[in-house]
Design a protein around this motif. Structure first.
Motif, PDB file in Angstrom:
ATOM      1  N   GLY A  57       0.803  -1.151  -0.075  1.00 15.20           N
ATOM      2  CA  GLY A  57      -0.155  -0.089   0.035  1.00 15.20           C
ATOM      3  C   GLY A  57       1.001   1.140  -0.166  1.00 15.20           C
ATOM      4  N   TRP A  58       2.190   1.212   0.186  1.00 21.83           N
ATOM      5  CA  TRP A  58       3.025   2.168   0.016  1.00 21.83           C
ATOM      6  C   TRP A  58       3.586   2.531  -1.205  1.00 21.83           C
ATOM      7  CZ3 TRP A  58       6.179   4.911   4.410  1.00 21.83           C
ATOM      8  CH2 TRP A  58       5.466   4.763   5.589  1.00 21.83           C
ATOM      9  N   ASP A  59       3.948   3.943  -1.582  1.00 18.37           N
ATOM     10  CA  ASP A  59       4.563   4.072  -2.879  1.00 18.37           C
ATOM     11  C   ASP A  59       6.035   4.361  -2.593  1.00 18.37           C
ATOM     12  OD1 ASP A  59       1.976   4.130  -4.403  1.00 18.37           O
ATOM     13  OD2 ASP A  59       1.847   5.998  -3.430  1.00 18.37           O
ATOM     14  N   VAL A  60       6.891   4.222  -3.574  1.00 18.21           N
ATOM     15  CA  VAL A  60       8.141   4.578  -3.616  1.00 18.21           C
ATOM     16  C   VAL A  60       8.552   5.497  -4.699  1.00 18.21           C
ATOM     17  CG1 VAL A  60      10.513   3.721  -3.969  1.00 18.21           C
ATOM     18  CG2 VAL A  60       8.961   2.238  -2.676  1.00 18.21           C
ATOM     19  N   ILE A  61       8.985   6.583  -4.398  1.00 15.23           N
ATOM     20  CA  ILE A  61       9.462   7.845  -5.182  1.00 15.23           C
ATOM     21  C   ILE A  61      10.997   7.445  -5.539  1.00 15.23           C
ATOM     22  CG2 ILE A  61       9.606  10.080  -5.850  1.00 15.23           C
ATOM     23  CD1 ILE A  61       6.996  10.320  -4.280  1.00 15.23           C
ATOM     24  N   ARG A  62      11.280   7.328  -6.604  1.00 15.67           N
ATOM     25  CA  ARG A  62      12.833   7.066  -6.945  1.00 15.67           C
ATOM     26  C   ARG A  62      13.408   8.282  -7.685  1.00 15.67           C
ATOM     27  NH1 ARG A  62      15.056   1.732  -5.741  1.00 15.67           N
ATOM     28  NH2 ARG A  62      13.405   0.391  -5.316  1.00 15.67           N
ATOM     29  N   LEU A  63      14.112   9.390  -7.118  1.00 14.70           N
ATOM     30  CA  LEU A  63      14.433  10.348  -7.598  1.00 14.70           C
ATOM     31  C   LEU A  63      15.826  10.172  -8.414  1.00 14.70           C
ATOM     32  CD1 LEU A  63      13.912  13.026  -4.822  1.00 14.70           C
ATOM     33  CD2 LEU A  63      12.433  12.630  -6.622  1.00 14.70           C
ATOM     34  N   PRO A  64      16.035  10.737  -9.429  1.00 11.36           N
ATOM     35  CA  PRO A  64      17.163  10.089 -10.247  1.00 11.36           C
ATOM     36  C   PRO A  64      18.542  10.794  -9.544  1.00 11.36           C
ATOM     37  CG  PRO A  64      16.078  12.029 -11.441  1.00 11.36           C
ATOM     38  CD  PRO A  64      15.244  11.489 -10.045  1.00 11.36           C
ATOM     39  N   ALA A  65      19.491  10.057  -9.789  1.00 10.74           N
ATOM     40  CA  ALA A  65      20.896  10.652  -9.127  1.00 10.74           C
ATOM     41  C   ALA A  65      21.367  11.694  -9.988  1.00 10.74           C
ATOM     42  CB  ALA A  65      21.968   9.464  -9.293  1.00 10.74           C
ATOM     43  N   ALA A  66      21.893  12.551  -9.383  1.00 12.26           N
ATOM     44  CA  ALA A  66      22.568  13.778 -10.020  1.00 12.26           C
ATOM     45  C   ALA A  66      23.576  13.373 -10.949  1.00 12.26           C
ATOM     46  CB  ALA A  66      23.067  14.829  -8.920  1.00 12.26           C
ATOM     47  N   GLU A  67      23.562  14.063 -12.066  1.00 10.91           N
ATOM     48  CA  GLU A  67      24.695  13.813 -13.136  1.00 10.91           C
ATOM     49  C   GLU A  67      25.872  14.280 -12.756  1.00 10.91           C
ATOM     50  OE1 GLU A  67      23.264  14.451 -17.009  1.00 10.91           O
ATOM     51  OE2 GLU A  67      21.316  13.524 -16.621  1.00 10.91           O
ATOM     52  N   THR A  68      25.911  15.402 -11.971  1.00  9.00           N
ATOM     53  CA  THR A  68      27.058  15.900 -11.534  1.00  9.00           C
ATOM     54  C   THR A  68      27.193  16.334  -9.952  1.00  9.00           C
ATOM     55  OG1 THR A  68      26.248  18.310 -11.748  1.00  9.00           O
ATOM     56  CG2 THR A  68      27.489  17.280 -13.758  1.00  9.00           C
ATOM     57  N   ASP A  69      28.331  16.387  -9.391  1.00 10.07           N
ATOM     58  CA  ASP A  69      28.499  16.559  -7.943  1.00 10.07           C
ATOM     59  C   ASP A  69      28.363  18.071  -7.663  1.00 10.07           C
ATOM     60  OD1 ASP A  69      28.366  15.890  -5.436  1.00 10.07           O
ATOM     61  OD2 ASP A  69      30.587  15.303  -5.395  1.00 10.07           O
ATOM     62  N   ALA A  70      27.557  18.938  -8.422  1.00 10.41           N
ATOM     63  CA  ALA A  70      27.615  20.266  -7.995  1.00 10.41           C
ATOM     64  C   ALA A  70      26.712  20.495  -7.086  1.00 10.41           C
ATOM     65  CB  ALA A  70      26.957  21.084  -9.376  1.00 10.41           C
ATOM     66  N   GLY A  71      26.280  19.660  -6.223  1.00  2.00           N
ATOM     67  CA  GLY A  71      25.529  20.197  -5.150  1.00  2.00           C
ATOM     68  C   GLY A  71      23.965  20.402  -5.383  1.00  2.00           C
ATOM     69  N   PRO A  72      22.967  20.388  -4.521  1.00  2.00           N
ATOM     70  CA  PRO A  72      21.713  20.666  -4.587  1.00  2.00           C
ATOM     71  C   PRO A  72      21.468  21.998  -5.333  1.00  2.00           C
ATOM     72  CG  PRO A  72      22.066  21.138  -2.417  1.00  2.00           C
ATOM     73  CD  PRO A  72      23.555  20.671  -3.001  1.00  2.00           C
ATOM     74  N   SER A  73      20.389  21.896  -6.125  1.00  2.00           N
ATOM     75  CA  SER A  73      19.967  23.010  -6.927  1.00  2.00           C
ATOM     76  C   SER A  73      18.811  23.843  -6.066  1.00  2.00           C
ATOM     77  CB  SER A  73      19.457  22.860  -8.441  1.00  2.00           C
ATOM     78  OG  SER A  73      18.283  22.135  -8.284  1.00  2.00           O
ATOM     79  N   SER A  74      18.560  25.024  -6.453  1.00  2.00           N
ATOM     80  CA  SER A  74      17.630  25.719  -5.566  1.00  2.00           C
ATOM     81  C   SER A  74      15.988  24.914  -5.751  1.00  2.00           C
ATOM     82  CB  SER A  74      17.322  27.073  -6.028  1.00  2.00           C
ATOM     83  OG  SER A  74      17.338  27.308  -7.461  1.00  2.00           O
ATOM     84  N   ASP A  75      15.953  23.892  -6.833  1.00  2.00           N
ATOM     85  CA  ASP A  75      14.697  23.610  -7.194  1.00  2.00           C
ATOM     86  C   ASP A  75      14.717  22.397  -6.485  1.00  2.00           C
ATOM     87  OD1 ASP A  75      14.016  25.606  -8.892  1.00  2.00           O
ATOM     88  OD2 ASP A  75      14.837  24.560 -10.438  1.00  2.00           O
ATOM     89  N   ASP A  76      15.546  21.594  -5.768  1.00  2.00           N
ATOM     90  CA  ASP A  76      15.509  20.401  -5.200  1.00  2.00           C
ATOM     91  C   ASP A  76      14.328  20.258  -4.191  1.00  2.00           C
ATOM     92  OD1 ASP A  76      17.498  19.533  -6.495  1.00  2.00           O
ATOM     93  OD2 ASP A  76      19.018  19.717  -4.917  1.00  2.00           O
ATOM     94  N   LEU A  77      14.135  21.058  -3.229  1.00  2.00           N
ATOM     95  CA  LEU A  77      12.986  21.053  -2.348  1.00  2.00           C
ATOM     96  C   LEU A  77      11.585  21.296  -3.111  1.00  2.00           C
ATOM     97  CD1 LEU A  77      12.021  20.917   0.523  1.00  2.00           C
ATOM     98  CD2 LEU A  77      12.119  23.276   0.646  1.00  2.00           C
ATOM     99  N   LEU A  78      11.501  21.855  -4.108  1.00  2.00           N
ATOM    100  CA  LEU A  78      10.149  22.159  -4.796  1.00  2.00           C
ATOM    101  C   LEU A  78      10.162  20.854  -5.552  1.00  2.00           C
ATOM    102  CD1 LEU A  78      10.325  25.844  -5.932  1.00  2.00           C
ATOM    103  CD2 LEU A  78       8.870  24.682  -4.197  1.00  2.00           C
ATOM    104  N   ALA A  79      11.041  20.219  -5.987  1.00  2.00           N
ATOM    105  CA  ALA A  79      10.893  18.798  -6.816  1.00  2.00           C
ATOM    106  C   ALA A  79      10.327  17.920  -5.925  1.00  2.00           C
ATOM    107  CB  ALA A  79      11.992  18.715  -7.541  1.00  2.00           C
TER     108      ALA A  79
END
Length: 114
Positions: A57-79
Motif C-alpha cells: 500500500g506504500w509508494d516509492v518515489i525514486r529520484l534520479p541520481a545527480a549527473e554532476t556533483d555540483a550540489g543541490p539546486s534551488s529547485d530540489d526542495l520544490l521537486a
C-alpha cells in the motif's frame, strides 16, 4: 569529506543514496545521497537501494541520481514536494515557478505559504 556507510545493519559499503519516509502519505522517497546525515533519514548503498521494498500500500518515489556533483539546486526542495504531492493526490498540482523569498536555513529555503 568523509564518505558515509550504508545504514543497514551489518553493511559497511559506501552509501550512494538517502531514504526518507513520508509517513502521512505512506510514501518512501529514495534520492541522491544527502549532503549530510540527518535524523529520520537512512543512507543506503547501491545494493540496498536497488532492492528496497516498502509495506503493501506504500509508494516509492525514486529520484534520479545527480549527473554532476555540483550540489543541490534551488529547485530540489520544490521537486521533492511536487513528487510527494503527485504520489499522495494521484494528480499533478502546479507549484509556483518562482518561490516566495523567505529565510534560508542550510541549503533548503523556507517558503511562505501564498
Amino acid at each position: 569529506m568523509r564518505s558515509r556507510s550504508c545504514s543497514r545493519t551489518g553493511c559497511s559499503a559506501r552509501a550512494t543514496s538517502t531514504l526518507t519516509y513520508a509517513y502521512a502519505d505512506s510514501t518512501a522517497v529514495l534520492g541522491p545521497l544527502g549532503l549530510r546525515a540527518e535524523p529520520g533519514t537512512y543512507d543506503l548503498c547501491a545494493t540496498h537501494s536497488s532492492s528496497l521494498s516498502v509495506p503493501r500500500g506504500w509508494d516509492v518515489i525514486r529520484l534520479p541520481a545527480a549527473e554532476t556533483d555540483a550540489g543541490p539546486s534551488s529547485d530540489d526542495l520544490l521537486a521533492l514536494a511536487q513528487a510527494v504531492r503527485v504520489a499522495g493526490l494521484g494528480a499533478e498540482t502546479e507549484l509556483p515557478v518562482e518561490p516566495t523569498v523567505g529565510r534560508r536555513k542550510g541549503h533548503l529555503a523556507v517558503v511562505a505559504d501564498g
